[in-house]
Write a protein that holds these residues in place. Sequence first.
Motif, PDB file in Angstrom:
ATOM      1  N   LYS A 356       0.847  -1.185   0.000  1.00  0.00           N
ATOM      2  CA  LYS A 356       0.000   0.000   0.000  1.00  0.00           C
ATOM      3  C   LYS A 356       0.888   1.243   0.000  1.00  0.00           C
ATOM      4  N   ILE A 357       0.483   2.235  -0.799  1.00  0.00           N
ATOM      5  CA  ILE A 357       1.229   3.486  -0.894  1.00  0.00           C
ATOM      6  C   ILE A 357       0.293   4.607  -0.438  1.00  0.00           C
ATOM      7  N   LEU A 358       0.733   5.367   0.585  1.00  0.00           N
ATOM      8  CA  LEU A 358      -0.105   6.390   1.189  1.00  0.00           C
ATOM      9  C   LEU A 358       0.614   7.725   1.219  1.00  0.00           C
ATOM     10  N   ASP A 359      -0.172   8.799   1.222  1.00  0.00           N
ATOM     11  CA  ASP A 359       0.450  10.107   1.370  1.00  0.00           C
ATOM     12  C   ASP A 359       0.717  10.375   2.844  1.00  0.00           C
ATOM     13  N   ASP A 360       1.247  11.569   3.142  1.00  0.00           N
ATOM     14  CA  ASP A 360       1.661  11.869   4.504  1.00  0.00           C
ATOM     15  C   ASP A 360       0.478  11.926   5.463  1.00  0.00           C
ATOM     16  N   GLY A 361      -0.715  12.173   4.930  1.00  0.00           N
ATOM     17  CA  GLY A 361      -1.897  12.214   5.765  1.00  0.00           C
ATOM     18  C   GLY A 361      -2.574  10.877   5.955  1.00  0.00           C
ATOM     19  N   GLY A 362      -2.016   9.820   5.349  1.00  0.00           N
ATOM     20  CA  GLY A 362      -2.585   8.490   5.484  1.00  0.00           C
ATOM     21  C   GLY A 362      -3.596   8.125   4.423  1.00  0.00           C
ATOM     22  N   THR A 363      -3.800   8.991   3.429  1.00  0.00           N
ATOM     23  CA  THR A 363      -4.730   8.680   2.333  1.00  0.00           C
ATOM     24  C   THR A 363      -4.078   7.691   1.370  1.00  0.00           C
ATOM     25  N   LEU A 364      -4.820   6.630   1.034  1.00  0.00           N
ATOM     26  CA  LEU A 364      -4.286   5.610   0.132  1.00  0.00           C
ATOM     27  C   LEU A 364      -4.155   6.179  -1.277  1.00  0.00           C
ATOM     28  N   LEU A 365      -2.957   6.118  -1.820  1.00  0.00           N
ATOM     29  CA  LEU A 365      -2.713   6.569  -3.183  1.00  0.00           C
ATOM     30  C   LEU A 365      -2.845   5.431  -4.187  1.00  0.00           C
ATOM     31  N   GLN A 366      -2.350   4.254  -3.811  1.00  0.00           N
ATOM     32  CA  GLN A 366      -2.370   3.115  -4.725  1.00  0.00           C
ATOM     33  C   GLN A 366      -1.987   1.859  -3.955  1.00  0.00           C
ATOM     34  N   THR A 387       5.739  20.832  -7.538  1.00  0.00           N
ATOM     35  CA  THR A 387       7.073  21.207  -7.087  1.00  0.00           C
ATOM     36  C   THR A 387       7.064  21.443  -5.583  1.00  0.00           C
ATOM     37  N   GLY A 388       8.083  20.930  -4.905  1.00  0.00           N
ATOM     38  CA  GLY A 388       8.175  21.098  -3.453  1.00  0.00           C
ATOM     39  C   GLY A 388       8.476  19.805  -2.737  1.00  0.00           C
ATOM     40  N   ASP A 389       8.293  19.812  -1.414  1.00  0.00           N
ATOM     41  CA  ASP A 389       8.619  18.660  -0.570  1.00  0.00           C
ATOM     42  C   ASP A 389       7.421  17.718  -0.441  1.00  0.00           C
ATOM     43  N   HIS A 390       7.699  16.417  -0.418  1.00  0.00           N
ATOM     44  CA  HIS A 390       6.640  15.406  -0.321  1.00  0.00           C
ATOM     45  C   HIS A 390       7.090  14.271   0.592  1.00  0.00           C
ATOM     46  N   THR A 391       6.107  13.588   1.174  1.00  0.00           N
ATOM     47  CA  THR A 391       6.346  12.388   1.981  1.00  0.00           C
ATOM     48  C   THR A 391       5.399  11.298   1.521  1.00  0.00           C
ATOM     49  N   ARG A 393       4.383   7.072   2.165  1.00  0.00           N
ATOM     50  CA  ARG A 393       4.526   5.957   3.103  1.00  0.00           C
ATOM     51  C   ARG A 393       4.194   4.644   2.391  1.00  0.00           C
ATOM     52  N   PHE A 394       4.966   3.624   2.691  1.00  0.00           N
ATOM     53  CA  PHE A 394       4.806   2.314   2.070  1.00  0.00           C
ATOM     54  C   PHE A 394       4.543   1.278   3.160  1.00  0.00           C
ATOM     55  N   VAL A 395       3.514   0.444   2.952  1.00  0.00           N
ATOM     56  CA  VAL A 395       3.142  -0.585   3.917  1.00  0.00           C
ATOM     57  C   VAL A 395       2.991  -1.912   3.179  1.00  0.00           C
ATOM     58  N   ALA A 396       3.754  -2.925   3.590  1.00  0.00           N
ATOM     59  CA  ALA A 396       3.633  -4.263   3.000  1.00  0.00           C
ATOM     60  C   ALA A 396       2.449  -4.984   3.633  1.00  0.00           C
ATOM     61  N   VAL A 397       1.751  -5.807   2.837  1.00  0.00           N
ATOM     62  CA  VAL A 397       0.566  -6.513   3.305  1.00  0.00           C
ATOM     63  C   VAL A 397       0.697  -7.991   2.945  1.00  0.00           C
ATOM     64  N   SER A 403       2.604  -4.329   7.585  1.00  0.00           N
ATOM     65  CA  SER A 403       3.918  -4.074   8.168  1.00  0.00           C
ATOM     66  C   SER A 403       3.972  -2.682   8.793  1.00  0.00           C
ATOM     67  N   GLU A 404       5.077  -2.417   9.439  1.00  0.00           N
ATOM     68  CA  GLU A 404       5.379  -1.044   9.811  1.00  0.00           C
ATOM     69  C   GLU A 404       5.585  -0.225   8.541  1.00  0.00           C
ATOM     70  N   GLU A 405       5.460   1.090   8.664  1.00  0.00           N
ATOM     71  CA  GLU A 405       5.601   1.944   7.482  1.00  0.00           C
ATOM     72  C   GLU A 405       7.069   2.198   7.147  1.00  0.00           C
ATOM     73  N   THR A 406       7.335   2.308   5.854  1.00  0.00           N
ATOM     74  CA  THR A 406       8.595   2.859   5.375  1.00  0.00           C
ATOM     75  C   THR A 406       8.279   4.231   4.789  1.00  0.00           C
ATOM     76  N   THR A 407       8.929   5.244   5.289  1.00  0.00           N
ATOM     77  CA  THR A 407       8.642   6.615   4.871  1.00  0.00           C
ATOM     78  C   THR A 407       9.760   7.129   3.974  1.00  0.00           C
ATOM     79  N   VAL A 408       9.380   7.738   2.865  1.00  0.00           N
ATOM     80  CA  VAL A 408      10.342   8.335   1.944  1.00  0.00           C
ATOM     81  C   VAL A 408       9.989   9.813   1.773  1.00  0.00           C
ATOM     82  N   ASN A 409      10.952  10.671   2.080  1.00  0.00           N
ATOM     83  CA  ASN A 409      10.810  12.107   1.860  1.00  0.00           C
ATOM     84  C   ASN A 409      11.604  12.499   0.623  1.00  0.00           C
TER      85      ASN A 409
END
Length: 597
Positions: A356-366, A387-391, A393-397, A403-409
């Motif tokens: 699962k791929i989520l944005d910084d607010g926890g909304t599922l992107l894909q 353009t700008g900064d983004h975060t 989150r990746f969760v394995a299922v 799983s715990e989240e992996t965060t990429v900034n």
Amino acid sequence: MGGLLLSVAVAVAAVAVLPASPAAALPPGAYTFVVNNGSHNVSVINAATNTVTATISVGESPFAVAVSADGTRAYVTNSFDDSVSVIDTATNAVTATIPVGDNPQAVAVSGTSAYITNVGSNSVSVFDTVTDSVTATIPVGAVPTGVALSDTRAYVTNLGSDSVSVIDTATNTVTSTITVGDAPRAVAVSGTHAYTANLAGDSVSVIDTVIGTVTATIPVGDAPSGVAVSPDGTRAYTTNTNGDSVSVIDTATDAVTATIPVGDGPRSVAVGANGTRVYTSNGQGNTVSVIDTAANTVIATVPVGGAPSGVATTEVGRPAAPLVSAPVEGATTGAFPKFKGKAIGEGGAVDADEVKILDDGGTLLQTVGVRQSDGYFSWLRNGSWPTGDHTVRFVAVRGGLESEETTVNFTVAPGPATPVVTIPAEGAETGPRPKFTGSAPGASQVLVQDLDNMPIGEVSVRSDGYFSWRQATPWAIGPHAVRFVAKNSLGLSAPKDVSFVVHIPAPVVNQPAQESTTGTLPKFSGTAPARSTVEFYEDDVKLGSAGVSSAGKWSWRLTGEMGMWTHWAPGVHHVDVYTNFGGTQSPEHTTVTFTAQ
């Protein structure tokens, strides 16, 4: 207080012992372990199906259970045996039985230590889970019946002295004693608060663990004997043994917000790892009630063994957090970064079904699939990143477990411009080998993909931005769409999609003229797509072929085996003329009718 304990012991002694089912490995999933005091065994409930999947024999009159954080071990106190059974959850088998204090009851585990309360010796045994041995014995208050752990402390309810002993887990010494309600039976800790279920006081005491004092006393149901807190710390649940109910407490207001009827004589309570389910062991009903925490209603009742007492939840086979290889943490990318990585666990084994791929607010992107051969996954957002900064989150299922989240900034900088494709024009008709040309200033490469972003090819971009590309094999006749994406060190551009139709026209025959009369050695000539071949048939028999020049012109005469011109038989002839381009014959043909004489 002694009468309350004695009445429980008498009820337990009257229950028949059930045989244990053979041990079997647990597949990945969420499980609930239930100690059956009267059956001398543990029931394992599959939380997905709410059915008992295994029954494990342990010691005499088991009372409580705790599961290690990684879900690999369960620890069961055997009150009549003065021991702890250690269960390997992968095989559902007892791997060790360790002597502890007199009449052990509650157990809590954290890291490499477990803490066991011994009612008969007014002490706590400290158990090393690596060596399976007792490393310390700590004197506490009278009749210690409950224990819970925080990062640095153990909290022990002393039912006989209406208090909580606070143990420093670094030194294994009691550092303070806090007076609470009447006959505290169980305790749970969340953040900076501890909650005690006061069996004879029909209340819950709320302890501020920072200052070590009771800050609230909450009336609940009749004879609360168990307490648990939701993973997010917003709700506490108490089992009211004589009221056959569960009280739901809002921890922000310290008020009961709901009372849920459950089975007969609920004792212990546990909350599932994701907070959506609560489980109560119903000691007089020989069942477990499963509560939906959103609706605060019982959604299932699971028969278990005799006189169930302790209950604990765990997850087996929880996947490891996914490894994200691109973009790397803190990278600067273009507006179309491609995310990729692997969902693998210990030893490199594939550890998930999807990510699962989520944005910084926890909304599922894909949600993307995981390639089972090597754990690879990838994702390209459908649209540009601002353009700008983004975060992200990746969760394995796997098996319903996350799983715990992996965060990429990462930071999006202006990337290459969208490529311009000049040839072929949008919607143009082409032959099966069209050449695509265009410009991609600022890019080092142009990637050629289908509309599902699957690669077809790639081409380098000249210093002046020009690129050209031709597919190695002919395109099939019919409509096509191709995506072009510019690439440089910052990432990918927005895509440019080009639609075209592959069409192979029938040749144009200029001579002989239609319905004309010729000699017996007529010359055929005309036009067709450059560098194609023109083929000639009569009565479905191939007569020969001729190459087409770069100018699109061709000519042909009927020849024999030695390459010499051959006379046509006098009479009427119908010759079908086709274009063949790259091995693909035109669907249409031109028929020339003439009379040879």
